[in-house]
Structure formats: C-alpha cells, structure tokens
Design an enzyme around this catalytic site. Structure first.
Site: not given
Length: 400
Positions: A6, A8-9, A77, A82, A135, A312
């Site tokens: 994944l 896509a973000g 996507q 999600g 989670g 520098h």
C-alpha cells in the site's frame, strides 16, 4: 503468492517533507522506505502489486516494471478511502493468496515469511508496552483472532495490530460488504470482523522482530538510525589522503571526501555528494545525492536529501533536510532543550511529544536560510521558505 504493498497515501503528518513526494518515497539509509519493504518480502512473493495514489507516477518512475527479478503491477486508489478500499483495488490482479504490507513501515524479512506460512487469513501483531495508541488484538483459546479494539483506554491485551496481513482471494467478497466508518473510510479491521462473524478463522501471527511505523519526521530519523546500523564499510568514491574515515561508512562511486574531513560511521555519502574540506560527519547520517557538507561544518545524526547543502561554518544535528535545502554560513541548529525534557514538534496543528531528548529541525524542499540564522529544536520550515539573515526561529514557518 502476491505481495500487495500500500503506497497511495501522502502522509500529511510528515509534512512538509511530503508536499512534493509520497511518504513511501522518503529516504532512509539512502533509499526509499518503499524499497526496504520490498526487500523484506522479495524472497517470499512471486509478484508485487503496488497500490498508488498521491503522486503515483513518482512511485512508478522509481520502481519500474520489476524489483530484483520480481514483476510489479500497479493499481490506483484515486481517493484515500481506507485500507479495505486500498486493498480492494488489487482485485483485478490478484487471483491467489497474498500478503499485505504498508509502504511506510520498517520490518524484518521474517514478518512476510511468517504471514506467508500462516494458514488462510492472518493478521500480524507485536507486543507493545502501551497498546492504547493501537488496534489491540485478542485471541481465542486456539490462538486465532477473537477481536480487535481500536485505541482502547483499557486494553485487553498488549498485542498491537501492525497493519500487515495475509488473505485468500475470498476476502474481496467481504470487502464488498464492509461498511463506511465514522471517519468516512472503509477499514480492513471491519472486514476482519465480517470474516469472524461468518465463521472464518483468522490466524494471529505474533511477530517479535523490528517494526516501526514511520508516520512522523522523527520516526524517519529513527528508521534511518536502525537501517544504518546494518551497513558495511564500502569506499568506492574519491577520498583524500588527509581525510579520516572511521567505522562503517559508505562512500559511493562519484562522491568526494576532501582533506581535513572526519566521518564516523555509520554513515553514507551518496553519489555526487561532496564533503569538506575540514568537515565533521558523525552518527547515523546520510549525505544525499549531490549534497554538500562544506568547510567548518558539523553534521550529526541527520538526513540530507538530494541536493541539500550546508556549505560553510554551520552545525546540523538530529535533523531532516529536504531536497535542495541551502543553509547560509553560520546557520546553527539547536537539538537539545535546556530543561533536558524531550523535544516537542507540531504535527497537523497539535503539539506532540516526540519522546526524543535530541531532535533538531525538519526543513521542506527548497528551504533556505541566510547567514547567522539560529533554528530552535523541533522547528519546521515549510517548502520553499526563506529565512532572512540573523533571524532566530523559535516556531514553525509554513510555506505558501
């Protein structure tokens, strides 16, 4: 076995570094995060399927049609809806069992192998000291998935979902039945609940290897530190006789290290980069392609992306400098609070404790400072921001 990655973000928590690049292309140890994920599963999968979205053409241009001999397919996507929605985009390609990994995490190759070896559908977990931000996974008496609770105040276990999975193709039928969450997204965790409700077993893979969710700028620094710990010394570029190279340092072909330079590994000097004369590079540092660390400059534990220049009399510590950043002579970066507390950084408008005692600055692509500028610990400069000579920057400066 397919490897669905994944990517896509945008990664808004990484801004300004992701203003002009997708988060999976941010470099750690001199290569995009996405390629490190590919390395972690290339020996397990037969074909990659990459889900692209934000600046997807950049991902395709970087990876091409294959990676280390394994073919790559791309699916899009178009809107960020999600994880379940992202995985669903692979439906047109995938016709066999597949593993799912995020393109912005850091894992060992043992994770993909463990998922591939599990029976049927599987979820990867790891034990964490404080699971309230994750989670949290509960298992049944047979060691299979019983439930997932998102960010509970009173976690039932210390098993955190690491966001990596293995699925049989039938999962797409359950994704079709997955409803929209309160956030307006279609979450793969709800898909797992539908599988459980239908009597399908979901194996729980407990993973105890390296895992880092690279979501915020200081986590990119941590990824860089972890990956550079594995580099081996290789001197292929031009190193002057008056330079000192200590430890595991990579000087790529086409890089130049001049007289009076000391580099203490682990460090990488990419092709086209120039260090010195009379510069000091130490800690987990990468000087990116065509980058510059000049006379009287010290760089410590930092990432300098392509074309970033500290020419520098400057100090840069524990910092991330985007592409084509240029620091005026005498620019100094603070990376330590006087009260010795951990440094805070603003992420999406909120002050966040990074947990790091030492943390410097994050500069977006093309940011510039005039001479004798001081940048306080935890400050961010937006893409293209220019700071006038002599300024003391104590708060973030956003780009236009």
């Amino acid at each position: 076995m397919y490897g669905v990655v994944l990517a896509a973000g945008q990664g808004t928590r990484m801004r300004p570094l992701t203003d002009d690049r997708p988060k999976p292309l941010l470099p750690a140890a001199g290569r995009p995060l996405l390629e490190h994920i590919f390395d972690a599963c290339v020996d397990v999968v037969d074909e990659f399927v990459v889900v692209v979205g934000y600046r997807g053409a950049d991902v395709i241009d970087r990876l091409g049609d294959e990676y280390r001999g394994k073919p790559i397919s791309y699916v899009e996507q178009a809107e960020p809806k999600g994880t379940a929605h992202a995985i669903e985009q692979a439906r047109s390609v995938v016709d066999d069992r597949f593993v799912v990994l995020n393109g912005d995490v850091l894992v060992d190759d043992g994770l993909a192998q463990a998922l591939a070896d599990a029976e049927g559908h599987a979820i990867a977990t790891t034990r964490v000291s404080d699971p309230r931000s994750y989670g949290v996974v509960s298992v049944d008496g047979d060691g299979a998935l019983d439930a997932i609770v998102e960010k509970p105040e009173e976690p039932p276990t210390n098993l955190a979902n690491v966001g990596c999975y293995a699925f049989e193709p039938e999962v797409f039928e359950y994704i079709d039945r997955t409803g929209e969450s309160e956030r307006g997204e279609f979450e793969i965790t709800e898909t797992l609940e539908l599988l459980l409700a239908d009597g399908r077993d979901v194996s729980v893979v407990e993973y105890d290897g390296r895992w880092l969710d690279v979501g915020r700028p200081w986590e990119l620094l941590r990824a860089n530190e972890l990956l550079l710990a594995d580099v081996d010394r290789e001197i292929a570029g031009e190193v002057a006789s008056g330079a000192t190279i200590d430890g595991d340092v990579v000087v790529e072909a086409g890089a130049t290290v001049r007289d009076g330079v000391t580099i203490e590994g682990p460090a990488i000097v990419k092709a086209g980069a120039e260090v010195g004369p009379n510069a000091y590079v130490r800690g987990a540092t990468v000087v990116g392609p065509n980058g510059k660390v000049g006379h009287g400059v010290e760089v410590k534990n930092s990432i300098l992306m392509s074309g970033a220049a500290v020419p520098h009399l400057s100090y840069v510590g524990d910092s991330v400098l985007g592409r084509d950043v240029n620091l005026g002579a005498g620019t100094k970066v603070a990376n330590l609070r006087h009260d010795d507390a951990s440094v805070k950084m603003t992420v999406k408008g909120e002050r966040v404790d990074t947990g790091r005692r030492k943390l410097g600055v994050v500069l977006g692509d093309g940011a510039k400072t005039g001479i004798n500028v001081s940048l306080n610990a935890g400050v961010k400069l937006g893409t293209g921001v220019a700071v006038a000579p002599g300024e003391v920057v104590l708060r973030d400066v956003d780009g236009e």
